[in-house]
Write a protein that holds these residues in place. Sequence first.
Motif, PDB file in Angstrom:
ATOM      1  N   TYR A 252       0.835  -1.201   0.000  1.00  0.00           N
ATOM      2  CA  TYR A 252       0.000   0.000   0.000  1.00  0.00           C
ATOM      3  C   TYR A 252       0.872   1.254   0.000  1.00  0.00           C
ATOM      4  O   TYR A 252       0.647   2.184  -0.795  1.00  0.00           O
ATOM      5  CB  TYR A 252      -0.923   0.005   1.220  1.00  0.00           C
ATOM      6  N   LEU A 253       1.856   1.301   0.879  1.00  0.00           N
ATOM      7  CA  LEU A 253       2.703   2.484   1.000  1.00  0.00           C
ATOM      8  C   LEU A 253       3.524   2.724  -0.258  1.00  0.00           C
ATOM      9  O   LEU A 253       3.651   3.862  -0.728  1.00  0.00           O
ATOM     10  CB  LEU A 253       3.613   2.357   2.223  1.00  0.00           C
TER      11      LEU A 253
ATOM     12  N   TYR B 293       7.125   9.571  -6.100  1.00  0.00           N
ATOM     13  CA  TYR B 293       8.400   9.055  -5.599  1.00  0.00           C
ATOM     14  C   TYR B 293       8.924   7.953  -6.515  1.00  0.00           C
ATOM     15  O   TYR B 293       8.179   7.053  -6.921  1.00  0.00           O
ATOM     16  CB  TYR B 293       8.249   8.543  -4.166  1.00  0.00           C
ATOM     17  N   THR B 294      10.216   8.052  -6.813  1.00  0.00           N
ATOM     18  CA  THR B 294      10.842   7.073  -7.702  1.00  0.00           C
ATOM     19  C   THR B 294      12.055   6.392  -7.083  1.00  0.00           C
ATOM     20  O   THR B 294      12.478   5.341  -7.558  1.00  0.00           O
ATOM     21  CB  THR B 294      11.281   7.754  -9.007  1.00  0.00           C
ATOM     22  N   GLN B 295      12.616   6.988  -6.033  1.00  0.00           N
ATOM     23  CA  GLN B 295      13.806   6.396  -5.411  1.00  0.00           C
ATOM     24  C   GLN B 295      13.428   5.664  -4.131  1.00  0.00           C
ATOM     25  O   GLN B 295      13.015   6.287  -3.144  1.00  0.00           O
ATOM     26  CB  GLN B 295      14.859   7.463  -5.095  1.00  0.00           C
ATOM     27  N   PHE B 296      13.554   4.350  -4.169  1.00  0.00           N
ATOM     28  CA  PHE B 296      13.282   3.500  -3.015  1.00  0.00           C
ATOM     29  C   PHE B 296      14.535   2.687  -2.707  1.00  0.00           C
ATOM     30  O   PHE B 296      15.231   2.227  -3.620  1.00  0.00           O
ATOM     31  CB  PHE B 296      12.110   2.561  -3.297  1.00  0.00           C
TER      32      PHE B 296
ATOM     33  N   ILE C 249      11.493   2.549   2.334  1.00  0.00           N
ATOM     34  CA  ILE C 249      12.374   3.693   2.519  1.00  0.00           C
ATOM     35  C   ILE C 249      12.402   4.471   1.210  1.00  0.00           C
ATOM     36  O   ILE C 249      12.905   3.994   0.196  1.00  0.00           O
ATOM     37  CB  ILE C 249      13.787   3.248   2.919  1.00  0.00           C
ATOM     38  N   ALA C 250      11.812   5.653   1.229  1.00  0.00           N
ATOM     39  CA  ALA C 250      11.693   6.482   0.033  1.00  0.00           C
ATOM     40  C   ALA C 250      12.516   7.757   0.212  1.00  0.00           C
ATOM     41  O   ALA C 250      12.590   8.317   1.313  1.00  0.00           O
ATOM     42  CB  ALA C 250      10.238   6.833  -0.226  1.00  0.00           C
TER      43      ALA C 250
ATOM     44  N   ALA D 291       5.736  17.186   1.273  1.00  0.00           N
ATOM     45  CA  ALA D 291       7.101  17.533   0.871  1.00  0.00           C
ATOM     46  C   ALA D 291       7.274  17.464  -0.642  1.00  0.00           C
ATOM     47  O   ALA D 291       7.948  18.313  -1.239  1.00  0.00           O
ATOM     48  CB  ALA D 291       8.094  16.600   1.560  1.00  0.00           C
ATOM     49  N   GLN D 292       6.670  16.455  -1.261  1.00  0.00           N
ATOM     50  CA  GLN D 292       6.783  16.326  -2.714  1.00  0.00           C
ATOM     51  C   GLN D 292       6.165  17.520  -3.418  1.00  0.00           C
ATOM     52  O   GLN D 292       6.713  18.032  -4.395  1.00  0.00           O
ATOM     53  CB  GLN D 292       6.082  15.038  -3.160  1.00  0.00           C
TER      54      GLN D 292
END
Length: 430
Positions: free
Chosen positions: A60-61, A70-73, A84-85, A146-147
């Motif tokens: 879900y997260l 978000y693209t960096q995990f 962790i993003a 934040a995004q």
Amino acid sequence: MRKYLGAALGLALAIGTGGEVLAGDRAAAVDKALPVAREAYQFLHRNPELGKKEFKAHDYLVSRLKALGYTQFVASPSAPTAVIAVLDTGRPGPVVALRAEMDARPLAAGAVEPEGHSPRSEIPGVMHTCGHDVHAAILLAAAALAQENKARFSGKLVFVFQPAEEVAGGADDIVRDGVLDKLGVQKIFAQHVAPGLPVGTITISPGDTLAGSNYFNLTLTGRGSHAAAPQDGDDVILGAMKVAEEISTLPARRIDQANRPMVVSVTRFVADSGASNVIPPKAELSGTIRAFEDLTKAPKDGPALQDVIVARINAVSAAQGLKAEWSLRQASPPTRNDPALFGALLPSLTKAFPGKVDTTPSRGMFSEDFAYYTPHYQALYFGLGVAKDGLGEGGVHTADYTTHPEAFRYGLTLMTLLAQLGTTGDAAWR
């Protein structure tokens, strides 16, 4: 209450308990992000998962974070359900982590979440009784805010959705994997719901704030006998009861509690012969010990706390004719708030936060695996008020635990301010 909770969670109130209004556009940004928290809380509370099994929460997260852009995990091999993003603002600055937990807890045998709760757990015997669903929902909303307001921050923000706080292998695994080190994290912040603390109030004080946790097992053996002739044996049950009483009261009488506070609690006592007329030859005790120091290490001016406990156990056991076997498992160390970071951030945070910032020195015997981060990074751990109108009064780890809906606004505002202050050193919303 069900109807009230369901409706109230959607409220977006800008007024704090003291009548203060959130400054300028920050209020609008918080308002816009609050539905993200509301939706996440509903999902997470209805679908509680135990530590290391947070598969639905993970998916879900990740899905929601990707939808937010978000693209960096970053994966933590030892904690595969962690999420962790990373948000790179494109502006120079430090790397700051914000952390929330994901796991729920098993309910006590026979306990169920009250019918009046809304949302309500859909998994029998499992419930978010410690507010981790609240923490994770707020953190997701902070990521959304934040995004959309990237220019308000500097450096990089790392959003850590951590599994397994209630069991071994959550924060300690992430630290051991070195994930945050590789990302260059310098500061880390977290908050925890505080039942009974009014909505609009947060707590924070420098230094040790939560105790370290330790778990013990004690086996006492002696001669069993017929219950009609206890003189023919060692009356193991009675002797074990005396040992249990002795170690439970030991801190108050044999330790300097002003300088070395400690709590010993026996939580399990098993002595079963299988018959009502037989006294068994063995009793097993287990429990927890909370303290602000390593139990196994002796300070300069006294013995190690474990040595004091074991010596007393051996003395009392021997007097009852029993043999004692002791083992200790050390878990989370004490949680420590960095005094320098506290001093640097608190003046600006106090001015910008719309409610009350309570800095009264405080220490508690609860423990938290956030403690594993604190030796490696500058860290602050806040208490979040969740009590209002009869909600938020039930204790953590009980089926009566609730959170007042207005607490989400203050938790989101706090995390946003921490991200801003941590990366820019400035609370102004320009």
